[in-house]
Design an enzyme around this catalytic site. Structure first.
Site, PDB file in Angstrom:
ATOM      1  N   LYS A 196       0.794  -0.878  -0.064  1.00 32.12           N
ATOM      2  CA  LYS A 196      -0.235  -0.072  -0.017  1.00 32.12           C
ATOM      3  C   LYS A 196       0.924   1.347  -0.076  1.00 32.12           C
ATOM      4  O   LYS A 196       0.587   2.250  -0.976  1.00 32.12           O
ATOM      5  CB  LYS A 196      -0.946  -0.101   1.237  1.00 32.12           C
ATOM      6  CG  LYS A 196      -1.727   1.124   1.283  1.00 32.12           C
ATOM      7  CD  LYS A 196      -3.068   1.003   2.061  1.00 32.12           C
ATOM      8  CE  LYS A 196      -2.922   0.836   3.730  1.00 32.12           C
ATOM      9  NZ  LYS A 196      -2.736   1.996   4.231  1.00 32.12           N
ATOM     10  N   SER A 197       1.932   1.274   0.943  1.00 27.24           N
ATOM     11  CA  SER A 197       2.783   2.662   0.944  1.00 27.24           C
ATOM     12  C   SER A 197       3.486   2.665  -0.392  1.00 27.24           C
ATOM     13  O   SER A 197       3.637   3.918  -0.635  1.00 27.24           O
ATOM     14  CB  SER A 197       3.857   2.402   1.960  1.00 27.24           C
ATOM     15  OG  SER A 197       3.361   2.265   3.361  1.00 27.24           O
ATOM     16  N   GLY A 243      -5.106   8.069   5.296  1.00 27.94           N
ATOM     17  CA  GLY A 243      -4.173   8.924   5.693  1.00 27.94           C
ATOM     18  C   GLY A 243      -3.046   9.260   4.890  1.00 27.94           C
ATOM     19  O   GLY A 243      -2.464  10.504   4.747  1.00 27.94           O
ATOM     20  N   ARG A 281      -8.398  12.495  12.231  1.00 30.28           N
ATOM     21  CA  ARG A 281      -6.660  12.224  12.510  1.00 30.28           C
ATOM     22  C   ARG A 281      -5.882  13.405  12.464  1.00 30.28           C
ATOM     23  O   ARG A 281      -6.312  14.445  11.533  1.00 30.28           O
ATOM     24  CB  ARG A 281      -6.376  11.041  11.535  1.00 30.28           C
ATOM     25  CG  ARG A 281      -6.903   9.751  12.005  1.00 30.28           C
ATOM     26  CD  ARG A 281      -6.612   8.694  10.732  1.00 30.28           C
ATOM     27  NE  ARG A 281      -5.238   8.316  10.858  1.00 30.28           N
ATOM     28  CZ  ARG A 281      -4.582   7.454   9.935  1.00 30.28           C
ATOM     29  NH1 ARG A 281      -5.364   7.128   8.791  1.00 30.28           N
ATOM     30  NH2 ARG A 281      -3.362   7.195  10.294  1.00 30.28           N
ATOM     31  N   ASP A 341       2.337  -0.774  11.851  1.00 24.74           N
ATOM     32  CA  ASP A 341       1.000  -1.254  11.413  1.00 24.74           C
ATOM     33  C   ASP A 341       0.900  -2.754  11.795  1.00 24.74           C
ATOM     34  O   ASP A 341      -0.533  -3.215  11.703  1.00 24.74           O
ATOM     35  CB  ASP A 341       1.092  -1.347   9.923  1.00 24.74           C
ATOM     36  CG  ASP A 341       0.764   0.282   9.362  1.00 24.74           C
ATOM     37  OD1 ASP A 341       0.522   1.297  10.194  1.00 24.74           O
ATOM     38  OD2 ASP A 341       1.168   0.483   8.366  1.00 24.74           O
ATOM     39  N   LYS A 381      -4.155   6.220  14.720  1.00 24.30           N
ATOM     40  CA  LYS A 381      -4.304   5.496  13.160  1.00 24.30           C
ATOM     41  C   LYS A 381      -5.726   5.491  12.799  1.00 24.30           C
ATOM     42  O   LYS A 381      -6.411   6.275  13.264  1.00 24.30           O
ATOM     43  CB  LYS A 381      -3.639   3.902  13.695  1.00 24.30           C
ATOM     44  CG  LYS A 381      -2.175   4.020  13.654  1.00 24.30           C
ATOM     45  CD  LYS A 381      -1.472   4.660  12.420  1.00 24.30           C
ATOM     46  CE  LYS A 381       0.269   4.714  12.924  1.00 24.30           C
ATOM     47  NZ  LYS A 381       0.728   5.445  11.721  1.00 24.30           N
ATOM     48  N   ARG A 388      -6.041   2.661  18.357  1.00 27.19           N
ATOM     49  CA  ARG A 388      -5.675   1.331  18.314  1.00 27.19           C
ATOM     50  C   ARG A 388      -5.130   0.889  19.849  1.00 27.19           C
ATOM     51  O   ARG A 388      -5.361  -0.107  20.083  1.00 27.19           O
ATOM     52  CB  ARG A 388      -4.407   0.942  17.263  1.00 27.19           C
ATOM     53  CG  ARG A 388      -5.074   0.743  15.794  1.00 27.19           C
ATOM     54  CD  ARG A 388      -4.208   0.519  14.782  1.00 27.19           C
ATOM     55  NE  ARG A 388      -4.929   0.449  13.426  1.00 27.19           N
ATOM     56  CZ  ARG A 388      -4.060   0.339  12.427  1.00 27.19           C
ATOM     57  NH1 ARG A 388      -2.808   0.515  12.347  1.00 27.19           N
ATOM     58  NH2 ARG A 388      -4.695   0.594  11.156  1.00 27.19           N
TER      59      ARG A 388
HETATM   60  C1  S3P Z   1       2.480   4.977   6.104  1.00 29.69           C
HETATM   61  C2  S3P Z   1       3.388   5.371   7.145  1.00 29.69           C
HETATM   62  C3  S3P Z   1       2.821   4.991   8.603  1.00 29.69           C
HETATM   63  C4  S3P Z   1       1.871   3.879   8.581  1.00 29.69           C
HETATM   64  C5  S3P Z   1       0.652   4.123   7.336  1.00 29.69           C
HETATM   65  C6  S3P Z   1       1.543   4.129   6.137  1.00 29.69           C
HETATM   66  C7  S3P Z   1       3.094   5.359   4.682  1.00 29.69           C
HETATM   67  O1  S3P Z   1       2.271   5.983   9.343  1.00 29.69           O
HETATM   68  O2  S3P Z   1       1.215   3.704   9.773  1.00 29.69           O
HETATM   69  O3  S3P Z   1      -0.135   2.806   7.296  1.00 29.69           O
HETATM   70  O4  S3P Z   1       2.870   4.870   3.787  1.00 29.69           O
HETATM   71  O5  S3P Z   1       4.323   6.241   4.905  1.00 29.69           O
HETATM   72  P1  S3P Z   1       2.988   7.219   9.910  1.00 29.69           P
HETATM   73  O6  S3P Z   1       4.327   7.376   9.002  1.00 29.69           O
HETATM   74  O7  S3P Z   1       2.259   8.282  10.271  1.00 29.69           O
HETATM   75  O8  S3P Z   1       3.818   6.332  11.157  1.00 29.69           O
END
Ligand code: S3P
Length: 421
Positions: free
Chosen positions: A13-14, A86, A114, A306, A333, A337
């Protein structure tokens, strides 16, 4: 219960978010293989389409993004709806800080609650303007333009903050340096370095210097370790069998779960296959085994942030106590959580102690049962669904919808490996 089979988890996903957005800012036609197709990635694609980017995702395993260059986005005619995502909201805030038109960013109920000021405060230092309708959440209007360079010490280890600022530097053509208290995931840095950008990566800091345009690219999106985590957990709760996970991303800033599970007694083998645009890909084999409690420290947390819902659920079935320190970020989150995990574990009969920055789970082998409240959080739903499927049928998870944001085939894959299909 026995576990068996081979599964290729959905695209990360990232990494999908980054490839879509940086593809949009590139000079041409970008081809993404095995990109995630879920509600979250659709939120990013939908927003980019509203900003004038053509994205073709009609093919079975290819998404094509037609980039228009670093200043090629166009004003959207309506609000940009980030849904539950987010990453989409924060990355758009960073990128649109470099554009002189106004954009209104909105999201669903969970996302609207958030925090966004953690991203807009440093972007304001760069010169962008934000108008919040409520305290610290969406909707927010961003109006950017010419930006100043930024040298920022982030109070939280967050790849979303770090990446949003780098994206502002990329689209705005200014230097950005970010330091963080612990190292967060480094996908943005790796990708930009592979694409010829001047980006220097240190253990807890990064410095981006503008200059080059982003060329078109083709990439395979590795399987998502954070989706694979649920199947790895199912295998580690099984009494026998072996599970093989194909083409999973094993970037060390994402493999904290593997390190912790090994120390809990789980057997996980990793065979590296190569890499795609700087992201290592491997086959993972996981064997069933007995679990014991461990201590997870603040410095471990970003590499498994995560995976904490799943790890806390596994800890409930481990021998002894598992302690998570430095987990206050969990409150921000898709749900709170920290609070919800404690409530759900207690509800099914597990002993839990928590503070606003730690969680202690007392493992038990007694029968567990109760109804899980997920608060619409995909990872909460999947973590407890794994527990329920692996011999704890008294644990009920009525929420079968939330996993669509990150892992639409989760229930099919879980049924397949447990022989329940
Ligand atoms: C993500 C970073 C994380 C993670 C989120 C995806 C990203 O959040 O929890 O699901 O893709 O950069 P944070 O960077 O705010 O911890």
């Amino acid at each position: 219960m026995k576990i068996s089979g081979n599964v290729r988890p959905p695209g990360d996903k990232s990494i999908t978010h980054r490839l879509l957005l940086i593809g949009a800012l590139s000079q041409g036609r970008c081809i993404l293989r095995h990109a995630l197709r879920s509600d979250d990635s659709q939120a990013m694609s939908g927003a980019l389409r509203s900003l004038g980017i053509e994205i073709d995702d009609a093919g079975s395993d290819r998404v094509i993004v037609n980039g228009k260059g670093l200043q090629g986005l166009r004003k959207a005619s309506a609000a940009l709806d980030c849904g539950n995502s987010g990453t989409t909201a924060r990355f758009l805030l960073g990128t649109l800080a470099a554009y002189s038109f106004e954009s209104r960013i909105v999201g669903d109920r969970s996302l609207s609650g958030r925090p966004m000021k953690r991203v807009t405060d440093p972007l304001t230092l760069m010169g962008a303007k934000f108008c919040f309708e409520r305290n610290d959440g969406l909707p927010v209007i961003v109006k950017g333009g010419r930006l100043a360079a930024l040298n920022y010490g982030s109070p939280v280890a967050s790849a979303q903050i770090k990446s949003a600022l780098i994206l502002a530097g990329l689209a705005g053509g200014v230097e950005v340096a970010v330091e963080e208290p612990q190292r967060s995931r480094d996908h943005t840095e790796r990708l930009l370095a592979e694409l010829g950008q001047d980006i220097q990566i240190q253990p807890r800091s990064v410095r981006f210097r503008p200059g080059a345009a982003v060329p078109e690219f083709a990439a395979e999106v590795p399987g998502d370790m954070s989706a694979a985590a649920f199947l790895i957990a199912a295998a580690s709760l099984a009494e026998s069998g072996e599970l093989v996970l194909e083409r999973v991303g094993v970037n060390p800033t994402r493999t904290g779960l593997v390190r912790v599970l090994r120390s809990m007694g789980c057997q996980i083998e990793i065979a590296e296959l190569g890499s795609s645009l700087g992201e290592p890909i491997a086959t993972l084999s996981v064997k069933a085994g007995e679990l014991r409690g461990v201590n997870i420290s603040r410095s471990d947390v970003p590499s498994l942030i995560d995976e904490i819902p799943m790890l806390a659920v596994l800890a409930a079935r481990a021998q002894g106590t598992t302690r998570f320190d430095g987990v206050g970020e969990l409150a921000f989150k898709e749900s709170n959580r920290l609070e919800l995990l404690g409530d759900n574990l207690r509800r099914i009969g597990v002993g839990v102690d928590s503070t606003d920055d730690s969680l202690i789970v007392h493992g038990t082998d007694k029968p567990l049962g109760g109804r899980i409240e997920t608060g619409g959080d995909h990872r909460m739903a999947m973590a407890f669904a794994v527990l329920s499927a692996m011999g704890n049928s008294g644990v009920e998870v009525p929420d079968r919808l939330s996993p669509v944001v990150s892992y639409p085939d989760f229930f099919q894959d879980l049924s397949r490996i447990t022989g329940d299909a």
